[in-house]
Design a protein around this motif. Sequence first.
Motif, PDB file in Angstrom:
ATOM      1  N   TYR A  24      79.294  45.247   4.432  1.00 19.86           N
ATOM      2  CA  TYR A  24      78.569  44.714   3.398  1.00 19.86           C
ATOM      3  C   TYR A  24      78.345  46.021   2.400  1.00 19.86           C
ATOM      4  N   PHE A  25      77.893  47.209   3.046  1.00 22.87           N
ATOM      5  CA  PHE A  25      77.506  48.430   2.329  1.00 22.87           C
ATOM      6  C   PHE A  25      78.898  49.041   1.560  1.00 22.87           C
ATOM      7  N   LYS A  26      80.031  48.779   2.266  1.00 24.82           N
ATOM      8  CA  LYS A  26      81.225  49.499   1.796  1.00 24.82           C
ATOM      9  C   LYS A  26      81.430  48.729   0.467  1.00 24.82           C
ATOM     10  N   HIS A  27      81.459  47.451   0.310  1.00 25.64           N
ATOM     11  CA  HIS A  27      81.712  46.738  -0.924  1.00 25.64           C
ATOM     12  C   HIS A  27      80.351  46.947  -1.858  1.00 25.64           C
ATOM     13  N   ALA A  28      79.392  47.471  -1.573  1.00 21.39           N
ATOM     14  CA  ALA A  28      78.302  47.881  -2.313  1.00 21.39           C
ATOM     15  C   ALA A  28      78.538  49.229  -2.788  1.00 21.39           C
ATOM     16  N   GLY A  29      79.554  50.149  -2.530  1.00 19.56           N
ATOM     17  CA  GLY A  29      79.788  51.002  -2.836  1.00 19.56           C
ATOM     18  C   GLY A  29      79.229  52.429  -2.353  1.00 19.56           C
ATOM     19  N   VAL A  30      78.673  52.343  -0.899  1.00 21.30           N
ATOM     20  CA  VAL A  30      78.009  53.031  -0.131  1.00 21.30           C
ATOM     21  C   VAL A  30      78.629  53.141   1.269  1.00 21.30           C
ATOM     22  N   VAL A  31      78.508  54.246   1.933  1.00 23.96           N
ATOM     23  CA  VAL A  31      79.140  54.317   3.435  1.00 23.96           C
ATOM     24  C   VAL A  31      78.048  54.239   4.482  1.00 23.96           C
ATOM     25  N   ALA A  32      78.524  53.415   5.345  1.00 22.72           N
ATOM     26  CA  ALA A  32      77.665  53.525   6.502  1.00 22.72           C
ATOM     27  C   ALA A  32      77.528  54.633   7.642  1.00 22.72           C
ATOM     28  N   THR A  33      76.757  55.154   8.019  1.00 25.30           N
ATOM     29  CA  THR A  33      76.820  56.366   9.061  1.00 25.30           C
ATOM     30  C   THR A  33      75.643  55.899  10.210  1.00 25.30           C
ATOM     31  N   LEU A  34      76.067  56.600  11.157  1.00 24.57           N
ATOM     32  CA  LEU A  34      75.023  56.435  12.371  1.00 24.57           C
ATOM     33  C   LEU A  34      75.045  57.514  13.517  1.00 24.57           C
ATOM     34  N   TYR A  35      74.244  57.829  14.242  1.00 20.50           N
ATOM     35  CA  TYR A  35      74.411  58.788  15.387  1.00 20.50           C
ATOM     36  C   TYR A  35      74.173  57.922  16.660  1.00 20.50           C
ATOM     37  N   VAL A  36      75.029  58.481  17.689  1.00 22.88           N
ATOM     38  CA  VAL A  36      74.833  57.977  18.957  1.00 22.88           C
ATOM     39  C   VAL A  36      74.833  58.948  20.209  1.00 22.88           C
ATOM     40  N   ASP A  37      73.958  58.632  21.026  1.00 21.19           N
ATOM     41  CA  ASP A  37      73.988  59.554  22.101  1.00 21.19           C
ATOM     42  C   ASP A  37      75.471  59.740  23.038  1.00 21.19           C
ATOM     43  N   CYS A  38      75.858  60.918  23.063  1.00 24.09           N
ATOM     44  CA  CYS A  38      77.237  61.189  23.318  1.00 24.09           C
ATOM     45  C   CYS A  38      77.593  60.641  24.984  1.00 24.09           C
ATOM     46  N   GLN A  39      76.272  60.584  25.636  1.00 27.83           N
ATOM     47  CA  GLN A  39      76.652  60.174  27.020  1.00 27.83           C
ATOM     48  C   GLN A  39      76.607  58.716  27.304  1.00 27.83           C
TER      49      GLN A  39
END
Length: 285
Positions: free
Chosen positions: A246-261
């Motif tokens: 949805y955000f891609k089609h709105a012209g912005v990129v989604a980002t997140l962070y995740v526990d590497c474990q």
Amino acid sequence: MNLVPIKNELFLKAQEFLFPRETESCALMELVLNRSDELFAFIFDNEICGIFSLTKSGLVLCDFALQTDDVFLLLKSHFFCKKVQVIFGKSDSVQFATKAYCEANKKTALSTKNGIFMRFNTVFNPLSQKNVAKFSLRQNILSQFQVKICSEKMENQLAKHYFSYLEEEVVPAGKSVNRAAERFALHKALCQKRVWALFSASGEFCAMAFVRAVGKNARLLGGIYTPSPFRRRGFASALVYAVSDYFKHAGVVATLYVDCQNAAAVSCYTSAGFVPRSKCQTVYF
């Protein structure tokens, strides 16, 4: 080298500094765009070389392009007698800020979580990545289930799942959830249309995701949670993909962070089309 509050024309310079770093600093960019009075910048040769926040709740978000002795001494002096609860950002910046805070106040961290920043890959092709089965599962889920932006009317329904998420994935050992404060945070997020959820055709709640920060060209996702009866069935991955697309089609990129474990979460987001960008860290006091 000078350390100054960000005011007036410095907000524009702060945007320019953070723009190429927004995948890792989306939350800082949101504070800049909102012209927060809790932001500080290091200035060298009339250019910003680092930004951090120190909020009333004790949250430090940081991004330091320069980590010199001059910067360290100024940061250490600024942190003296300040109360910090959490420091978050790219690993190198967090380690730099944590050392300054601990030396200034003779403190030690309660706990540390290591993670990975990930970014939605807009050219991701699941077929080329040999993820045909996962791709088919996701398409099947999204064709039969409903993805909704949640309203304030759904607060009571979502609250118990939100508290479970906090208890299981956020609050460090030895601390408890401040339910009153977090209930207010949930209500605010719902009012801002920042909570998405996946529901079955019969209206059963299956997964949720929050938009944690709204930057200039990025959206930081978080609070991604699936109740235990619905786990390992592809629901969270399908929801995260739908929101990110949805955000891609709105012209912005989604980002997140995740526990590497958290191997299951890393696999979930990889299946949704996210790729690793850099290491991040959360330090609790």
